[in-house]
Design a protein around this motif. Sequence first.
Motif: not given
Length: 375
Positions: A33-46
């Motif tokens: 929570s509090e992550l941005t959408l791009i932070e979530f996907y670029s870190s979780k599914y790099k």
Amino acid sequence: MSTSSLSPQTFGLPWPDLNDGLSYNDVVKSSDSELTLIEFYSSKYKSSAPLQGWLQRIRNGQITVGGEVVRDSNTILRVGSELVYHRLAWREPDAPYLLEVLYEDDDMIALNKPGGLQVLPGGLFQQRTVLTQLLWRQTQKIHHLACQESHPVPVHRLGRGTSGILLCAKTKHAKTQLAAYFADGTSHIGDDSDTNMKLHTIRKISKIYRALVTGILCEDEVIVKQPIGTVRYPGVAKGLYVASPTGKPALSKVEVLERDIQKNHTIVQVEIQSGRPHQIRIHLSFIGHPLLGDPLYVAGGQPKCLGSDFVDESFADDGGFKRPTKPVPGDCGYNLHAHQVVLSHPSSNEVIKITAPLPLVLQTREEIEELGSVK
């Protein structure tokens, strides 16, 4: 002992030009929570796409939050929000689609898988797989016979470039039993090779492969006990399997069937007592005789090029990484065939022997002459 003696049947539907695309679902956890959408996907599914690729996907409207398309990459995520990434449909690489039935009853089906066809979805192949053809076949049966059986599922691995016998379970009981057979063989691998190579007399399943290797194998029989582990490798997210002293135990018995001095290659039979990924390719290359045409493994059981871990940040049209320039495990070009399986039937315990016809390139001169005389 019963054998598969019925005339072979084939099934399969031609692949459509494009697959159906994919949807990947996530629910935002408190730690995200509090992550941005791009932070979530670029870190979780790099491993799926570089940063710029994920930005493109978001701007294209391929991601929904709570069922609504969100194009702002800086949208703040809240706990419990449902995220869906919609991967666009794409044309998968060419692959054969016809499958031959070698054996079938109410519990299981044995297929003769062609080289070049992937067994389960993964990477670029999400639709063009054996599993999809099994599903389509069962759907046709349900349509015509109004039956409610679940479709068969493969119970073991067979590399995309490998042809031959693939066992599939049609019931939960058969799936459990067959999976246990394969797991049992791997768990018995120890330090005493003589003991282990005699295990086939009491094991529930034995697997014999035919292969064409580079060079002339001098010994008539070689037992390979090289452990198999993983190393970091570009384009293979979970690591590439290689010969490794710190890997898991693996055991293969290699027998020479025919040497061709003029062409500098050898036809061998390989019986495996364990089922590590790419085991035969790794073991044969480890002893200095990789499969003829293998684009990945070379002498020593290592890949042709390890090099650096540099990742090309350029991306394909769908935002994902471009196909690796280095060889990967799914690349074909070699001749490896799962020729024979002997197993105890998962329900009756009757011993069944299943044989997949050999490709011409893997037949010895004597076998070719025998087939010619029969005709």
